[in-house]
Design an enzyme around this catalytic site. Structure first.
Site, mmCIF file in Angstrom:
data_model
loop_
_atom_site.group_PDB
_atom_site.id
_atom_site.type_symbol
_atom_site.label_atom_id
_atom_site.label_comp_id
_atom_site.label_asym_id
_atom_site.label_seq_id
_atom_site.Cartn_x
_atom_site.Cartn_y
_atom_site.Cartn_z
ATOM 1 N N HIS A 71 0.843 -1.214 0.000
ATOM 2 C CA HIS A 71 0.000 0.000 0.000
ATOM 3 C C HIS A 71 0.872 1.257 0.000
ATOM 4 C CE1 HIS A 71 -3.943 1.980 1.521
ATOM 5 N NE2 HIS A 71 -3.225 2.821 0.793
ATOM 6 N N LEU A 74 2.729 6.604 -4.964
ATOM 7 C CA LEU A 74 3.947 7.128 -5.595
ATOM 8 C C LEU A 74 3.714 8.478 -6.285
ATOM 9 C CD1 LEU A 74 5.482 3.819 -7.035
ATOM 10 C CD2 LEU A 74 6.190 5.078 -4.988
ATOM 11 N N HIS A 189 -10.898 0.493 0.615
ATOM 12 C CA HIS A 189 -10.817 1.646 1.535
ATOM 13 C C HIS A 189 -12.173 1.740 2.222
ATOM 14 C CE1 HIS A 189 -9.337 5.797 2.674
ATOM 15 N NE2 HIS A 189 -10.567 5.761 3.122
ATOM 16 N N ASN A 289 -6.345 9.371 6.625
ATOM 17 C CA ASN A 289 -7.598 8.624 6.424
ATOM 18 C C ASN A 289 -7.303 7.137 6.348
ATOM 19 O OD1 ASN A 289 -9.205 10.871 6.316
ATOM 20 N ND2 ASN A 289 -9.394 10.899 4.085
ATOM 21 N N ASP A 316 0.968 2.531 3.853
ATOM 22 C CA ASP A 316 0.117 3.601 3.289
ATOM 23 C C ASP A 316 0.946 4.877 3.132
ATOM 24 O OD1 ASP A 316 -1.915 5.089 2.236
ATOM 25 O OD2 ASP A 316 -3.181 5.076 4.026
ATOM 26 N N HIS A 320 2.862 14.153 0.809
ATOM 27 C CA HIS A 320 2.216 15.419 0.436
ATOM 28 C C HIS A 320 3.255 16.520 0.580
ATOM 29 C CE1 HIS A 320 -1.892 13.961 0.085
ATOM 30 N NE2 HIS A 320 -1.707 13.240 1.182
#
Ligand code: DOR
Length: 435
Positions: A71, A74, A189, A289, A316, A320
């Site tokens: 998970h 990229l 999800h 999330n 995950d 950012h």
């Protein structure tokens, strides 16, 4: 007859390969980028090791199959300011991951063959293997199924609308039915968007205290229960992503007891951090999330990891840019990076606390994801590619903002002191990271 001399031997370390059931000191022989043999520290193996062209001394270290992270975001194509396939795979190598599965919420989305091909082409020169997870629905908007057969034909190993719940149960049913034809898992999800209702942290005491909009944990529980029902009905394979709630874990446990073909993953932040941290700093790296939950949820996830309800540990990894996270908590995009910290977090918070043994932890990061996604990696079995991770189990280090190979540094673990660190990563016998 004496065996031919290897190109490379890794000697002196404790080799742990759950797939082979190997867990002792020994030698890994590598020839032509592939595993030639894994042997205990016998006189014959020692003699052969001396003849190898090159030696890596792994004394005091742990030698495991290259880790698999199923998970990972990229960000390429579309958000190359936050991450590229090259930088993300560099981060993977630094974290000991030689194989990653990338999520389709790029721009454009990975919902067609061309985008799959684009990612695969970009990944050819990267420091890790990249397997593509295609979209369930076109543009991830939950309305119309993507061309799942085409995606699989192109090499997609699973499908997901990660970041979004497939809100329409009829579409999810058909996605499961299609996936069954190809025997790929549908990654889920599991957060009902109507119940999330714009919430940016866990709904509860802390969200009330801080006056921040909350997302109820029932959003996850209900989403999992619905999809378990559809999974039971269709007989397909469902993989719940980033489970974060005690009731979510319990729902999966019950489903497994009932023989439903469900697997799941947990991420380090969900078995380490709680929502009570948010009010201390309002650090936007804590916005993720599904959101960070309560201590009772953290305890339940650890219990799920221990009793085997939770099959896989995944990061995950969600990079950012600093600019996008440099806003008030409510406005920050969800996600934190994870590739470079996961192994050290697992060592510090699961192995050192006695919850998992090394073998159990490595199994959830190699053997099991390889099985679920049918990847020919995650083992040191002779003949397989020599993807190998070497770990100094007692190395103490402090996470630094400028120490990441990722293009982003949105991690709430910056400043934390961790124990255990990847010191070297090999991909097909070639060094792709060395500390
Ligand atoms: O926190 C998250 N960030 N959760 C997701 O599901 C998506 C991800 C992202 O793409 O940033």
């Amino acid at each position: 007859m004496a065996k031919h001399s290897a190109d490379l031997v890794i000697s002196g370390g404790r080799i742990i390969d759950p797939a082979l059931g190997f867990g002792k000191e020994g030698h890994v022989f590598i020839t032509n980028g592939c595993i030639d043999a894994v042997e205990g520290d016998t006189a014959a193996a020692k003699k052969r090791a001396v003849r190898a062209a090159e030696t890596i001394d792994a004394a005091g270290q742990i030698v495991v199959p290259g880790l698999i992270d199923c998970h990972v975001h990229l960000r390429e194509p579309g958000r190359e300011d936050a991450e590229t396939i090259e930088s993300g795979c560099h981060a993977a190598a630094a974290g000991g991951f030689t194989t990653v599965c990338c999520m389709p919420n790029t721009t454009p989305r990975i919902d067609n063959q061309e985008t799959v091909k684009f990612v695969q082409d970009r990944a050819k020169t990267a420091r890790a293997r990249v397997y593509v997870v295609g979209a369930i629905t076109k543009n991830l908007d939950g309305k119309e199924l993507a061309e799942i057969g085409d995606l699989v034909k192109m090499g997609a190993v699973a499908i997901t609308d990660d970041g979004h719940y497939v809100q329409n149960p009829e579409i999810m049913r058909r996605a499961l039915e299609y996936s069954k034809m190809f025997d790929i898992p549908v990654m889920d999800h599991a957060e009902d968007q109507y119940l999330v209702a714009g919430g940016v942290m866990n709904e509860g005491y802390e969200s009330t205290r801080l006056g921040i909009s909350g997302a109820t944990s029932a959003a996850e529980e209900i989403a999992i229960e619905r999809d378990v029902a559809l999974c039971r009905m269709t007989g397909a394979r469902l993989h719940i992503q980033h489970v974060s709630t005690a009731r979510g874990v319990e729902a999966i446990r019950r489903a497994k007891e009932d023989g439903v073909r469900v697997t799941c993953e947990a991420c380090p932040h969900h078995f380490i951090l709680t929502d009570s941290l948010i009010g201390e700093t309002f650090n936007t790296a804590l916005r993720v999330n599904p959101p960070l939950r309560t201590q009772a949820d953290v305890d339940a996830i650890i219990e799920g990891l221990v009793d085997g309800t939770i099959d896989v540990i995944a990061s995950d990894h969600a990079p950012h840019s600093a600019e996008s996270k440099d806003v008030v908590f409510d406005d920050a995009p969800p996600g934190m990076i994870g590739l470079e910290l996961t192994l050290s977090l697992v060592k510090t918070y699961l192995i050192d606390k006695g919850y998992l043994t090394w073998a159990e932890a490595i199994r959830k990061m190699t053997t099991v994801p390889a099985m679920i996604f049918k990847l020919p990696h995650g083992t040191l079995e002779p003949g397989s590619e020599a993807d190998i991770t070497i770990i100094d189990p007692e190395r103490k280090w402090t996470v630094k903002a400028d120490g990441f190979h990722s293009k982003s540094s949105n991690s709430p673990f910056i400043g934390k002191r961790l124990v255990g660190r990847v010191t070297r990563t090999l991909l097909s016998g070639r060094e792709v990271f060395a500390l």
